[in-house]
Write an enzyme that holds these catalytic residues in place. Structure first.
Site, mmCIF file in Angstrom:
data_model
loop_
_atom_site.group_PDB
_atom_site.id
_atom_site.type_symbol
_atom_site.label_atom_id
_atom_site.label_comp_id
_atom_site.label_asym_id
_atom_site.label_seq_id
_atom_site.Cartn_x
_atom_site.Cartn_y
_atom_site.Cartn_z
ATOM 1 N N SER A 136 0.829 -1.202 0.000
ATOM 2 C CA SER A 136 0.000 0.000 0.000
ATOM 3 C C SER A 136 0.860 1.248 0.000
ATOM 4 C CB SER A 136 -0.903 0.007 1.240
ATOM 5 O OG SER A 136 -1.532 1.258 1.411
ATOM 6 N N TYR A 149 -3.807 -2.500 9.352
ATOM 7 C CA TYR A 149 -3.649 -2.672 7.901
ATOM 8 C C TYR A 149 -2.275 -2.155 7.476
ATOM 9 C CZ TYR A 149 -4.488 -2.292 2.886
ATOM 10 O OH TYR A 149 -4.378 -2.411 1.523
ATOM 11 N N LYS A 153 1.067 -4.320 5.936
ATOM 12 C CA LYS A 153 1.681 -3.950 4.663
ATOM 13 C C LYS A 153 3.124 -3.493 4.862
ATOM 14 C CE LYS A 153 -1.836 -4.808 1.996
ATOM 15 N NZ LYS A 153 -1.780 -5.973 1.084
#
Length: 272
Positions: A136, A149, A153
């Site tokens: 990301s 999250y 990543k």
């Protein structure tokens, strides 16, 4: 015509689905991995002999190894691996349960690692291949409500940098693909939400206002970047996908550098 064999995880929707459709349209062959392969049935009928749907939970390490064996046998080789499967855990750090955190990391980090470990013997034996590690544009820093999250990543970013050094001698090229905010359904079908604590109500409201209701670009708009990237003989180790995302990452980098500089005097007190 691209006749390579691709293995794409998270292939039933969003970016994975868009990549799968593009590869098939270009003449390539795809082993399309998803927990639910039902949505891939129409594509399998449209491209007979070119698409193998593979029902698989990337969090199951033994299942991944068994699945990759079947994937390699389906077309006799694997050329491009797109490690794309992912999910979202939305909420404050304090709110998340142990079960939610572990389940999230099992998919977003460990699942990607299991895929890498399973495919590398095949890529090494055939003398090379491509690994596209989908992370990301926000993996360089944490943000309230999406901290786990970003953490998953960021961990994948770091491992992939090490991986690139380790496998380069085998002819395997690794690229960390830092995706922008596309309309993939991640914040709907792919999201687990924590139980809100009242103490974070105002911050949650502030963050929801910041995220807004705007829908990102459709996944298909990222396809040309991925197809060109996969065709490069000497690809970059990192690539930001998305014009706006590129600008945001550059700005975050400048802000971080300014922050370090403002406290340089304290850093330099220690000799290490």
């Amino acid at each position: 015509m691209d006749t390579r064999v691709w293995l794409i995880t998270g292939a039933s929707r969003g970016l994975g689905r868009a990549f799968t459709e593009a590869v098939l349209a270009g003449g390539g062959r795809v082993v399309a991995v998803a927990r639910d392969v039902g949505p891939l049935g129409e594509l399998a009928e449209e491209y007979p002999g070119h698409l193998v749907p593979l029902s698989l939970d990337v969090a199951d390490r033994q299942g991944v190894f068994d699945g990759v064996q079947r994937a390699a046998a389906a077309f006799g080789r694997l050329d491009v691996i797109v490690n794309n499967a992912g999910a979202m855990l939305y909420g404050m750090v304090e709110e998340a349960t142990e079960e939610q955190i572990r389940a999230h990391m099992d998919v977003n980090f460990f699942g990607a690692v299991w895929v890498v470990q399973a495919v590398l013997p095949h890529l090494r034996a055939q003398g090379g291949g491509r690994l596209l590690q989908v992370t990301s544009m926000g993996s360089g820093g944490g943000m309230a409500t999406v901290g786990f999250y970003g953490a998953g990543k960021a961990a994948l970013d770091s491992v992939s940098e090490a991986l690139a050094m380790e496998v380069e001698g085998f002819g395997v090229k690794v690229t960390i693909v830092q995706m922008g905010g596309y309309n993939t359904g991640l914040f709907t079908a792919g999201t687990t939400t924590t139980e809100p604590l009242a103490q974070y109500r105002s911050l949650r409201t502030e963050m929801e206002a910041m995220w807004g209701d705007a829908v990102g670009p459709e996944p298909e708009t990222a396809v040309p970047v991925i197809m060109e990237l996969a065709a490069l003989p000497d690809p970059p180790r990192r690539l930001i996908v998305g014009s706006q995302s590129f600008d945001h990452v550059m700005e975050m980098g400048r802000a971080q550098a300014d922050l370090y500089r403002s406290w340089e005097h304290l850093s330099r007190i220690a000799p290490g």
